[in-house]
Design a protein around this motif. Structure first.
Motif, PDB file in Angstrom:
ATOM      1  N   ASP A 129      71.577  45.531  77.000  1.00 17.40           N
ATOM      2  CA  ASP A 129      70.751  46.443  77.787  1.00 17.40           C
ATOM      3  C   ASP A 129      70.018  47.423  76.878  1.00 17.40           C
ATOM      4  OD1 ASP A 129      69.992  47.485  80.449  1.00 17.40           O
ATOM      5  OD2 ASP A 129      71.087  49.274  79.776  1.00 17.40           O
ATOM      6  N   TYR A 130      70.683  47.916  75.852  1.00 20.78           N
ATOM      7  CA  TYR A 130      70.072  48.849  74.901  1.00 20.78           C
ATOM      8  C   TYR A 130      68.872  48.198  74.196  1.00 20.78           C
ATOM      9  CZ  TYR A 130      69.722  51.899  70.774  1.00 20.78           C
ATOM     10  OH  TYR A 130      69.275  52.735  69.794  1.00 20.78           O
ATOM     11  N   ASN A 131      69.032  46.950  73.755  1.00 18.95           N
ATOM     12  CA  ASN A 131      67.956  46.252  73.046  1.00 18.95           C
ATOM     13  C   ASN A 131      66.809  45.888  73.974  1.00 18.95           C
ATOM     14  OD1 ASN A 131      68.640  45.393  70.008  1.00 18.95           O
ATOM     15  ND2 ASN A 131      70.549  45.498  71.177  1.00 18.95           N
ATOM     16  N   LYS A 132      67.140  45.486  75.198  1.00 21.71           N
ATOM     17  CA  LYS A 132      66.098  45.100  76.159  1.00 21.71           C
ATOM     18  C   LYS A 132      65.180  46.285  76.461  1.00 21.71           C
ATOM     19  CE  LYS A 132      65.379  43.537  80.868  1.00 21.71           C
ATOM     20  NZ  LYS A 132      65.991  43.305  82.194  1.00 21.71           N
ATOM     21  N   LYS A 133      65.777  47.480  76.588  1.00 25.83           N
ATOM     22  CA  LYS A 133      64.971  48.674  76.878  1.00 25.83           C
ATOM     23  C   LYS A 133      64.038  49.013  75.727  1.00 25.83           C
ATOM     24  CE  LYS A 133      68.239  50.793  80.103  1.00 25.83           C
ATOM     25  NZ  LYS A 133      69.211  51.893  80.335  1.00 25.83           N
ATOM     26  N   ARG A 134      64.324  48.463  74.561  1.00 25.89           N
ATOM     27  CA  ARG A 134      63.477  48.711  73.395  1.00 25.89           C
ATOM     28  C   ARG A 134      62.612  47.503  73.063  1.00 25.89           C
ATOM     29  NH1 ARG A 134      67.351  51.853  73.988  1.00 25.89           N
ATOM     30  NH2 ARG A 134      67.457  53.959  73.095  1.00 25.89           N
ATOM     31  N   LYS A 135      62.336  46.693  74.105  1.00 23.89           N
ATOM     32  CA  LYS A 135      61.377  45.570  74.047  1.00 23.89           C
ATOM     33  C   LYS A 135      61.814  44.452  73.114  1.00 23.89           C
ATOM     34  CE  LYS A 135      58.763  48.102  76.682  1.00 23.89           C
ATOM     35  NZ  LYS A 135      58.702  47.825  78.151  1.00 23.89           N
ATOM     36  N   VAL A 136      63.106  44.322  72.879  1.00 22.47           N
ATOM     37  CA  VAL A 136      63.595  43.188  72.103  1.00 22.47           C
ATOM     38  C   VAL A 136      63.813  42.044  73.081  1.00 22.47           C
ATOM     39  CG1 VAL A 136      65.397  42.325  70.562  1.00 22.47           C
ATOM     40  CG2 VAL A 136      64.704  44.728  70.454  1.00 22.47           C
ATOM     41  N   LYS A 137      63.137  40.903  72.855  1.00 24.44           N
ATOM     42  CA  LYS A 137      63.180  39.808  73.826  1.00 24.44           C
ATOM     43  C   LYS A 137      64.276  38.796  73.520  1.00 24.44           C
ATOM     44  CE  LYS A 137      58.231  40.131  74.892  1.00 24.44           C
ATOM     45  NZ  LYS A 137      56.934  39.408  74.898  1.00 24.44           N
TER      46      LYS A 137
END
Length: 789
Positions: free
Chosen positions: A561-569
């Protein structure tokens, strides 16, 4: 601080140079930090033959002084100097404390060749107004002219200031113990002090009752004396206590301190009339108070030990006595306490109350019950001799001490291997004799009994080797290249496999992450597929870190969730960490998470992360660890995984983990996770067996079956294995198809089959015979149809 004049009572060291002896002691492992001596060169006893007033002063005197080998003239300003007096003379060349050097000089025009001294000028007494007003020291008429005055007065003592290693026991904190150390170095016997007494017919048991109500007091002795006369101590006791840094008080208190410095055993003297006829040793009550001998009110905790009269505390055990039973000038009856208390408890009490005493230091290091007995006897002897005490018969005691002898068995070769040198069997006998360690030698094997006074030595060969080595002399060791077996350095246990698996997962494209062991209550509700109960912290830092986790999957979902919020796909993660349940059972877990594209190339082609990629990673790890053909998969019942895209991971038919897509109610995104028990893998690893590379060719065949959608590939694989027999060496699934030309409730699974015989080349006919048997068996068992037949 150790007094050599005192040590001489127990061992003969008259022929030893004190500084050379200090060097030997230091080389044996007891560091003599400083040698302090009261000896002053050029200091003699003199006799004043003439004493005249100085011609140019109203307070100075010109004296003719006989110093043994000659008569010399000295100008002196002391008011008590006079003809016929025996005095202490510092002749030219003497260096007094403060680096004050005596030289021949003229004082107001009159020649003076020395100085007549007071004791404070020699550093023996403090320079107080009273001592200053008393003037020079007046010696007895029988003082021998020309002799050393410090020796005559008994002040020629030499003190060793020791820097004792924290692992060394109490034995070097008292004079008899230090005498044994010198005895071992010089190979000389130690003589214990006189302790004979004459007991009265009256028994202590008629006057006193003891009860111990705490396991922290394994040993307690009590004796009673009466008709005590309080007064000054003998000069030798006062001198020795002063040298050790303790202030003499009276004969009774001084004897208590004297025996402690002699045997290392603290004693406590109670005024028997103030105490009453009972002692109860117990744990203190929380908040209980007692006024100690220093006049301060001490508030105790339940971790402290107290000596009580049955009701109120009269002493903080092992630390300091109470004011309410203090020995004073009116005391005539004394109860003597000699005990052993729990060392950890005493150290806690001393630190908690900020009350470090000479007694607490010794109690905190541990005591030998043998010296507890001897100290009690010695104290009675001294009270009888120097305080006129009458010793009542019998001893009241409490004894729960384990008296099992400490013995260790070893061979000379074992000691030499530890030390890295060669010491002969005869030399070891000599060293053990010097240590005063009783031993037996049978067929080249030593059996040594460790004396009770050496509590710092455990019954193992390492401690014995250290004792033999230090007496043999570390300075005598010859520098050599170590001769030791060499083995390859490697990680062991779970660290070894954690690093192996971690390296493998990184090669498979996953990135390692580290998360907190503590999680929130909401996270513990997810993926509890093992049914474990969590440990809840009683005082957490925050709610989101209040529970010890039993699974790593929720933690990786937070990282996702942390990475997704930072546009990591494309997110490929793994973590290897320990988990704990409420029973404090430890389990290392391997956890992974896949989302997005698993791999892409420069042309825009990509491989999307799905269940099969996830399964391939799990299989690769298991194969890498040597579990090929031992693992399998079954439909998972974990409610937090997608019911149609999930599986349990089995090893030897036992569940060791789960894998699959996260249930859409938890996460709408297509995210795949797996978790394995590293602990279960470690306990099932078997030695790898190597097979010779096949000499004969293999034959490969493909078969695709149309099956009902609810039939699993695993069940078909099992059927193929049973039908294939020994010639079938490998099965792989290379395609699963649904869509055109396949009914909606059907699916097509394609298998690659490998046939081989390690002893010969197979013919096409015999391979086809097995192949046809396989296809028929699958079709009959699973109501399947061979595709494209």
């Amino acid at each position: 601080m150790i007094s050599l004049e005192w040590v001489k009572d127990y061992i003969d060291i008259e022929d030893q140079d004190v500084r050379e002896l200090a060097r030997k002691i230091t080389e044996s492992g007891i560091n003599v930090e400083k040698v302090i001596t009261n000896h002053i060169d050029h200091l003699v006893i003199g006799e004043v033959l003439e004493c005249e007033a100085h011609p140019d002063s109203d307070h100075l005197h010109v004296c003719k002084v006989n110093i043994g080998d000659k008569t010399t003239q000295i100008v002196c300003g002391a008011p008590n100097v006079r003809k016929g007096l025996k005095v202490i003379v510092a002749t030219p060349g003497a260096v007094l404390p403060g680096d004050f050097e005596i030289k021949a000089s003229k004082i107001r025009g009159v020649e003076s060749n020395g100085m007549i001294c007071a004791l404070f000028e020699l550093g023996v007494e403090e320079k107080t107004e009273e001592n200053y007003a008393r003037g020079i020291e007046e010696l007895d008429k029988d003082a021998p002219v020309g002799e050393d005055p410090m020796k005559y007065l008994g002040y020629d003592d030499t003190l060793y200031e020791l820097d004792i290693h924290k692992h060394r026991n109490n034995d070097c904190y008292y004079h008899i113990g230090f005498a044994y150390e010198i005895g071992a170095i010089l190979n000389r016997p130690v003589k214990l002090p006189e302790d004979g007494i004459k007991e009265d017919k009256d028994s202590i048991k008629k006057h006193f009752e003891l009860k111990v109500d705490t396991p922290k007091c394994p040993y307690y002795l009590a004796r009673m004396v009466k008709n005590v006369k309080i007064g000054e101590s003998p000069d030798f006791i006062k001198r020795r206590l002063t040298a050790a840094g303790m202030r003499p008080i009276n004969n009774v208190v001084d004897i208590s301190n004297y025996v402690m410095l002699e045997y290392g055993q603290p004693l406590h003297f109670f005024d028997k009339k103030k105490l009453g006829d009972k002692i109860l040793v117990r744990d203190a009550k929380e908040g209980e108070e007692v006024i100690t001998l220093d006049g301060k009110n001490r508030v105790l905790s339940s971790k402290d030990i107290v000596i009580t009269d049955g009701k109120k505390p009269v002493c903080i055990a092992g630390v300091m006595g109470g004011e309410n039973t203090e020995v004073d000038e009116n005391t005539t009856e004394i109860l003597i306490e000699a005990a052993i208390f729990d060392a950890v408890s005493i150290r806690y009490t001393a630190a908690n109350l900020d009350l470090r005493s000479e007694a607490s230091i010794r109690y905190g290091k541990g005591l030998s019950y043998e010296y507890t007995d001897k100290a009690m006897q010695r104290a009675c002897h001294l009270l009888e001799k120097y305080a006129g005490a009458t010793i009542l018969s019998d001893i009241v005691s409490h004894d729960k001490v384990d008296k099992t002898p400490k013995t260790v068995t070893f061979t000379p070769e074992g000691v030499n291997k530890i030390l890295g040198i060669t010491i002969s069997e005869d030399d070891m006998k000599v060293e053990l004799g010097r240590l005063d360690f009783p031993y037996e030698l049978k067929k080249g094997v030593f059996t040594v009994t460790i004396p009770k006074r050496r509590l710092d030595i455990d019954p193992n060969v390492n401690d014995i080797a250290e004792e033999i080595g230090r007496l043999y002399g570390y300075q005598n060791l010859v520098s050599t290249v170590p001769v030791v077996p060499i083995r390859r350095g490697e990680y062991i246990g779970d660290v070894k496999y954690r690093k192996q698996v971690s390296k493998r997962l990184r090669r498979l494209g996953l990135n390692e992450t580290k998360t907190y062991t503590l999680v929130s209550p909401e996270m513990t509700k997810l993926f509890n597929y093992e049914g474990k109960e969590n440990v809840v912290l009683p005082n957490p830092m925050s709610v989101d870190k209040s529970i010890v986790r039993t699974t790593l999957i929720p933690s990786l979902l937070n990282v996702y969730d942390y990475n997704k919020k930072r546009k990591v796909k494309d997110i490929m993660l793994y973590e290897i960490a320990k988990t704990y349940d409420k029973a404090y059972t430890e389990d290392s877990k391997i956890c992974g998470l896949l989302a997005g594209n698993y791999a892409t190339n420069g042309w825009g082609t990509s491989i999307k992360a799905d269940f099969y990629v996830l399964k391939g990673i799990v299989e690769d790890v298991l194969d890498y660890m040597g579990f090929k053909n031992r693992y399998s998969f079954e439909v998972s019942d974990c409610s937090d995984l997608h019911p149609g895209i999930s599986a349990n991971i089995l090893l030897d038919r036992k569940k060791i983990g789960i894998m699959g897509r996260v249930h859409p109610r938890i996460l709408k995104d297509e995210v795949y996770v797996f978790e394995l028990s590293l602990q279960a893998l470690m306990t099932n690893i078997k030695p790898i067996k190597f097979k010779e590379a096949p000499k004969y060719p293999m034959i490969e065949k493909d078969a695709a079956f149309i099956l009902d959608k609810d039939i699993t590939a695993g069940s078909v694989v099992d059927t193929i294995k049973k039908a294939g027999g020994r010639l079938l060496t490998d099965i792989s699934i290379f395609d699963v198809y649904t869509g055109e030309n396949v009914d909606a409730d059907k699916k097509s699974i394609a298998f690659g089959l490998t046939f081989m015989d390690p002893t010969r080349t197979l013919t096409e006919e015999e391979v086809m015979e097995v192949f046809n048997k396989i296809t028929d068996k699958v079709c009959d068992t699973h109501k399947a149809v061979l595709r494209d037949k």
